[in-house]
Design a protein around this motif. Structure first.
Motif, PDB file in Angstrom:
ATOM      1  N   SER A  70     -28.785 -71.617  -7.821  1.00 21.67           N
ATOM      2  CA  SER A  70     -27.493 -72.416  -8.726  1.00 21.67           C
ATOM      3  C   SER A  70     -26.011 -71.573  -8.010  1.00 21.67           C
ATOM      4  O   SER A  70     -25.115 -72.598  -7.574  1.00 21.67           O
ATOM      5  N   ASN A  71     -26.311 -70.601  -7.629  1.00 22.84           N
ATOM      6  CA  ASN A  71     -25.356 -69.714  -6.849  1.00 22.84           C
ATOM      7  C   ASN A  71     -24.256 -70.664  -5.469  1.00 22.84           C
ATOM      8  O   ASN A  71     -23.813 -70.487  -4.994  1.00 22.84           O
ATOM      9  N   ILE A  72     -26.335 -70.963  -4.640  1.00 19.18           N
ATOM     10  CA  ILE A  72     -25.491 -71.468  -3.306  1.00 19.18           C
ATOM     11  C   ILE A  72     -25.231 -73.002  -3.681  1.00 19.18           C
ATOM     12  O   ILE A  72     -23.940 -73.064  -3.153  1.00 19.18           O
ATOM     13  N   VAL A  73     -25.605 -73.883  -4.584  1.00 22.01           N
ATOM     14  CA  VAL A  73     -25.004 -74.488  -4.784  1.00 22.01           C
ATOM     15  C   VAL A  73     -24.169 -75.070  -5.748  1.00 22.01           C
ATOM     16  O   VAL A  73     -22.666 -75.225  -5.121  1.00 22.01           O
ATOM     17  N   ASN A  74     -23.080 -73.443  -5.530  1.00 20.94           N
ATOM     18  CA  ASN A  74     -21.661 -73.655  -6.823  1.00 20.94           C
ATOM     19  C   ASN A  74     -20.782 -73.333  -5.606  1.00 20.94           C
ATOM     20  O   ASN A  74     -20.052 -73.731  -5.657  1.00 20.94           O
ATOM     21  N   HIS A  75     -21.359 -72.327  -4.459  1.00 17.38           N
ATOM     22  CA  HIS A  75     -20.730 -72.118  -3.216  1.00 17.38           C
ATOM     23  C   HIS A  75     -20.527 -73.608  -2.982  1.00 17.38           C
ATOM     24  O   HIS A  75     -19.156 -73.414  -2.278  1.00 17.38           O
ATOM     25  N   LEU A  76     -21.692 -73.672  -2.030  1.00 16.52           N
ATOM     26  CA  LEU A  76     -21.087 -75.265  -1.507  1.00 16.52           C
ATOM     27  C   LEU A  76     -19.793 -76.321  -2.349  1.00 16.52           C
ATOM     28  O   LEU A  76     -19.185 -76.965  -1.251  1.00 16.52           O
ATOM     29  N   ALA A 136     -15.280 -79.064  -3.176  1.00 18.41           N
ATOM     30  CA  ALA A 136     -13.748 -79.334  -3.646  1.00 18.41           C
ATOM     31  C   ALA A 136     -12.640 -78.540  -3.375  1.00 18.41           C
ATOM     32  O   ALA A 136     -11.196 -79.368  -2.567  1.00 18.41           O
ATOM     33  N   ILE A 137     -12.508 -77.307  -1.997  1.00 22.69           N
ATOM     34  CA  ILE A 137     -11.004 -77.008  -1.329  1.00 22.69           C
ATOM     35  C   ILE A 137     -10.820 -77.756  -0.013  1.00 22.69           C
ATOM     36  O   ILE A 137     -10.386 -78.147  -0.035  1.00 22.69           O
ATOM     37  N   GLY A 138     -11.675 -77.850   0.790  1.00 22.91           N
ATOM     38  CA  GLY A 138     -12.201 -78.632   2.072  1.00 22.91           C
ATOM     39  C   GLY A 138     -11.662 -80.179   1.730  1.00 22.91           C
ATOM     40  O   GLY A 138     -10.880 -80.813   2.305  1.00 22.91           O
ATOM     41  N   GLY A 139     -12.159 -80.712   0.435  1.00 27.55           N
ATOM     42  CA  GLY A 139     -11.638 -82.409   0.454  1.00 27.55           C
ATOM     43  C   GLY A 139     -10.144 -82.105   0.156  1.00 27.55           C
ATOM     44  O   GLY A 139      -9.621 -83.155   0.516  1.00 27.55           O
TER      45      GLY A 139
END
Length: 124
Positions: A8-14, A19-22
């Motif tokens: 879940s942490n890995i998914v949240n970081h991705l 979101a930020i990169g987009g």
């Protein structure tokens, strides 16, 4: 217990990276059409709009944003190195630069305050 390397942490970081990169990519896209303000600022506006309209889940961004803020000092290292490399320039022109920074800040504060008072008194 929330482990740092849980799925879940890995998914949240991705999610945060996309979101930020987009938002930044959209900012660059808009900047190609309209070049009024820097694309990174447009990206921040897009991100803030997405957060306000709940298109982007703020809870999923929290851990990544906290990590970015925690390590933000690394971004200031190049500026510090630049100051040290050009110390003689700052020693020579520093007082003038400081005077200009202070006077322009005070002038801007005066103008904004004057316009604000003029605008609010006009509405009464």
């Amino acid at each position: 217990m929330n482990r740092p390397w849980s799925l879940s942490n890995i998914v949240n970081h991705l999610y945060s990276v996309f979101a930020i990169g987009g938002s930044l990519a959209v900012g660059y896209g808009i900047n190609m059409i309209v070049t009024l303000i820097p694309p990174s600022l447009i990206g921040m506006i897009v991100l803030a709009t997405g957060l306000k309209l709940n298109w982007i889940d703020a809870e999923k961004l929290k851990a990544t944003i906290a990590w970015i803020i925690k390590h933000m000092g690394v971004c200031f290292v190049p500026a510090g190195v630049g100051v040290m490399e050009h110390f003689n320039l700052l020693k020579h022109d520093g007082p003038v630069m400081l005077l200009l920074a202070i006077s322009s800040t005070l002038l801007l504060m005066f103008i904004v305050g004057w316009l604000y008072q003029r605008h609010t008194l006009k509405g009464q």
